[in-house]
Motif scaffolding. Sequence first.
Motif, short mmCIF file in Angstrom:
data_model
loop_
_atom_site.label_atom_id
_atom_site.label_comp_id
_atom_site.label_asym_id
_atom_site.label_seq_id
_atom_site.Cartn_x
_atom_site.Cartn_y
_atom_site.Cartn_z
N MET A 197 0.86 -1.18 0.00
CA MET A 197 0.00 0.00 0.00
C MET A 197 0.90 1.23 0.00
O MET A 197 1.90 1.27 0.73
CB MET A 197 -0.89 0.02 1.23
N VAL A 198 0.57 2.21 -0.81
CA VAL A 198 1.38 3.42 -0.87
C VAL A 198 0.47 4.62 -1.13
O VAL A 198 -0.48 4.54 -1.91
CB VAL A 198 2.46 3.30 -1.96
N SER A 199 0.75 5.71 -0.41
CA SER A 199 0.01 6.96 -0.59
C SER A 199 0.98 8.04 -1.03
O SER A 199 2.14 8.06 -0.62
CB SER A 199 -0.68 7.38 0.71
N GLY A 200 0.49 8.94 -1.86
CA GLY A 200 1.33 10.02 -2.32
C GLY A 200 0.69 10.78 -3.46
O GLY A 200 -0.54 10.75 -3.64
N THR A 201 1.54 11.43 -4.26
CA THR A 201 1.04 12.32 -5.31
C THR A 201 1.81 12.07 -6.60
O THR A 201 3.04 11.96 -6.58
CB THR A 201 1.20 13.79 -4.90
N THR A 202 1.09 11.99 -7.70
CA THR A 202 1.76 11.94 -9.01
C THR A 202 2.32 13.33 -9.31
O THR A 202 1.88 14.34 -8.73
CB THR A 202 0.77 11.53 -10.12
N THR A 203 3.26 13.40 -10.23
CA THR A 203 3.88 14.68 -10.56
C THR A 203 3.45 15.20 -11.93
O THR A 203 3.83 16.31 -12.30
CB THR A 203 5.42 14.55 -10.56
N GLY A 204 2.71 14.39 -12.67
CA GLY A 204 2.36 14.76 -14.03
C GLY A 204 3.30 14.17 -15.07
O GLY A 204 2.96 14.10 -16.25
N ALA A 205 4.49 13.75 -14.63
CA ALA A 205 5.42 13.11 -15.55
C ALA A 205 5.05 11.63 -15.69
O ALA A 205 4.77 10.97 -14.69
CB ALA A 205 6.86 13.25 -15.05
N GLU A 206 5.05 11.13 -16.92
CA GLU A 206 4.64 9.75 -17.13
C GLU A 206 5.33 9.15 -18.33
O GLU A 206 5.89 9.85 -19.18
CB GLU A 206 3.12 9.65 -17.30
N ILE A 207 5.26 7.82 -18.40
CA ILE A 207 5.73 7.05 -19.55
C ILE A 207 4.53 6.29 -20.09
O ILE A 207 3.76 5.70 -19.32
CB ILE A 207 6.86 6.09 -19.14
N ASP A 208 4.36 6.32 -21.41
CA ASP A 208 3.24 5.63 -22.05
C ASP A 208 3.77 4.37 -22.73
O ASP A 208 4.55 4.45 -23.69
CB ASP A 208 2.57 6.53 -23.09
N VAL A 209 3.34 3.22 -22.21
CA VAL A 209 3.82 1.93 -22.72
C VAL A 209 2.74 1.33 -23.62
O VAL A 209 1.60 1.10 -23.17
CB VAL A 209 4.14 0.96 -21.57
N LEU A 210 3.09 1.08 -24.87
CA LEU A 210 2.13 0.53 -25.83
C LEU A 210 1.59 -0.79 -25.31
O LEU A 210 2.34 -1.67 -24.89
CB LEU A 210 2.81 0.32 -27.18
N ARG B 174 5.39 9.04 -12.54
CA ARG B 174 6.31 9.39 -11.45
C ARG B 174 5.45 9.71 -10.24
O ARG B 174 4.50 10.50 -10.32
CB ARG B 174 7.18 10.57 -11.84
N PHE B 175 5.80 9.12 -9.09
CA PHE B 175 4.94 9.18 -7.91
C PHE B 175 5.81 9.51 -6.70
O PHE B 175 6.82 8.83 -6.46
CB PHE B 175 4.26 7.83 -7.74
N ILE B 176 5.42 10.54 -5.97
CA ILE B 176 6.14 10.92 -4.76
C ILE B 176 5.36 10.41 -3.56
O ILE B 176 4.22 10.84 -3.32
CB ILE B 176 6.34 12.44 -4.65
N VAL C 113 -1.96 14.52 -8.96
CA VAL C 113 -3.14 14.13 -8.21
C VAL C 113 -2.72 13.24 -7.06
O VAL C 113 -1.77 12.46 -7.17
CB VAL C 113 -4.16 13.41 -9.14
N ARG C 114 -3.43 13.38 -5.95
CA ARG C 114 -3.13 12.54 -4.80
C ARG C 114 -3.87 11.22 -4.93
O ARG C 114 -5.07 11.18 -5.24
CB ARG C 114 -3.53 13.24 -3.49
N LEU C 115 -3.15 10.10 -4.67
CA LEU C 115 -3.73 8.77 -4.81
C LEU C 115 -3.30 7.89 -3.64
O LEU C 115 -2.21 8.07 -3.08
CB LEU C 115 -3.28 8.11 -6.12
N PHE D 237 -5.68 -1.56 -7.19
CA PHE D 237 -6.81 -0.78 -6.72
C PHE D 237 -6.31 0.63 -6.40
O PHE D 237 -5.26 0.78 -5.77
CB PHE D 237 -7.44 -1.41 -5.47
N VAL D 238 -7.07 1.62 -6.87
CA VAL D 238 -6.65 3.01 -6.69
C VAL D 238 -7.79 3.80 -6.04
O VAL D 238 -8.93 3.79 -6.52
CB VAL D 238 -6.29 3.66 -8.05
N GLN D 239 -7.47 4.50 -4.95
CA GLN D 239 -8.39 5.44 -4.34
C GLN D 239 -7.97 6.85 -4.74
O GLN D 239 -6.82 7.24 -4.54
CB GLN D 239 -8.37 5.31 -2.82
N GLY D 240 -8.93 7.59 -5.29
CA GLY D 240 -8.64 8.91 -5.82
C GLY D 240 -8.92 8.93 -7.31
O GLY D 240 -9.37 7.94 -7.90
N ASP D 241 -8.66 10.05 -7.92
CA ASP D 241 -8.92 10.22 -9.35
C ASP D 241 -7.78 9.60 -10.16
O ASP D 241 -6.72 10.20 -10.29
CB ASP D 241 -9.07 11.71 -9.67
N ASN D 242 -8.02 8.43 -10.69
CA ASN D 242 -6.98 7.77 -11.48
C ASN D 242 -6.95 8.27 -12.92
O ASN D 242 -6.26 7.72 -13.76
CB ASN D 242 -7.17 6.25 -11.47
#
Length: 223
Positions: A64-77, A92-94, A120-122, A171-176
């Motif tokens: 289980m991990v709580s934190g915030t995404t930074t907006g940076a991401e990698i898109d894997v086909l 990327r998740f802090i 977003v916080r998740l 499972f994700v709590q928050g706006d995925n």
Amino acid sequence: MRRYLAPLVVGILGCAVLIQLGLWQLDRRDWKEGLLAEIVEGINAPPVPLPDQIDPSMKYLPVMVSGTTTGAEIDVLSHTREQGAGYQIVSRFITDDGRAILVDRGFVPQQMRRVERPPVRLQITGNLHWPQDASASTPAPNLDENIWFARDVEQMAATLDTLPVLVVASFVQGDNQGARPIPVAVEGIPNNHLSYAIQWFLIAATWAVMTLALIWRIRQRKY
């Protein structure tokens, strides 16, 4: 009778070796099924907080991990049976304790790839994973378009400046933000030992038929 002895011995020995190889593959199948059962049990175990020290020996550990995404991401086909082609979003998740890690948030269809996903916080429940998606024929990532063709934890971590730690969300709590989690599963782990066993048994049967055919031909020869 001496004419039959050599081919008969070779035939019997060959069949014995081939049958033994088939039986060995059946043993390997049983071993692999037990290993897969252990992995499934581990995947479905109660999640724990993200450990302080993490290494690949913890593969599949539920966390289980709580934190915030930074907006940076990698898109894997990727693709799913229901939605067709699309991408797995690795963000990327802090974490709340300040660590930068990778989170595979799940699948988005192709038309949603360029939808903005701001920080977003998740709260995420998932599994630690070090997937081996790439093969010798997998293309290198297209960094200009941010399109990757396989997940590579070390390379993704270097690109997004995180620890080489990937949590695959189940499972994700928050706006995925439209991503649908694809939990870790054992379906991608091969277990082909039964088919290998059948192949060895078929070869043994072929060897036996060829041996009998040779003995029959020897018998038809004139003295």
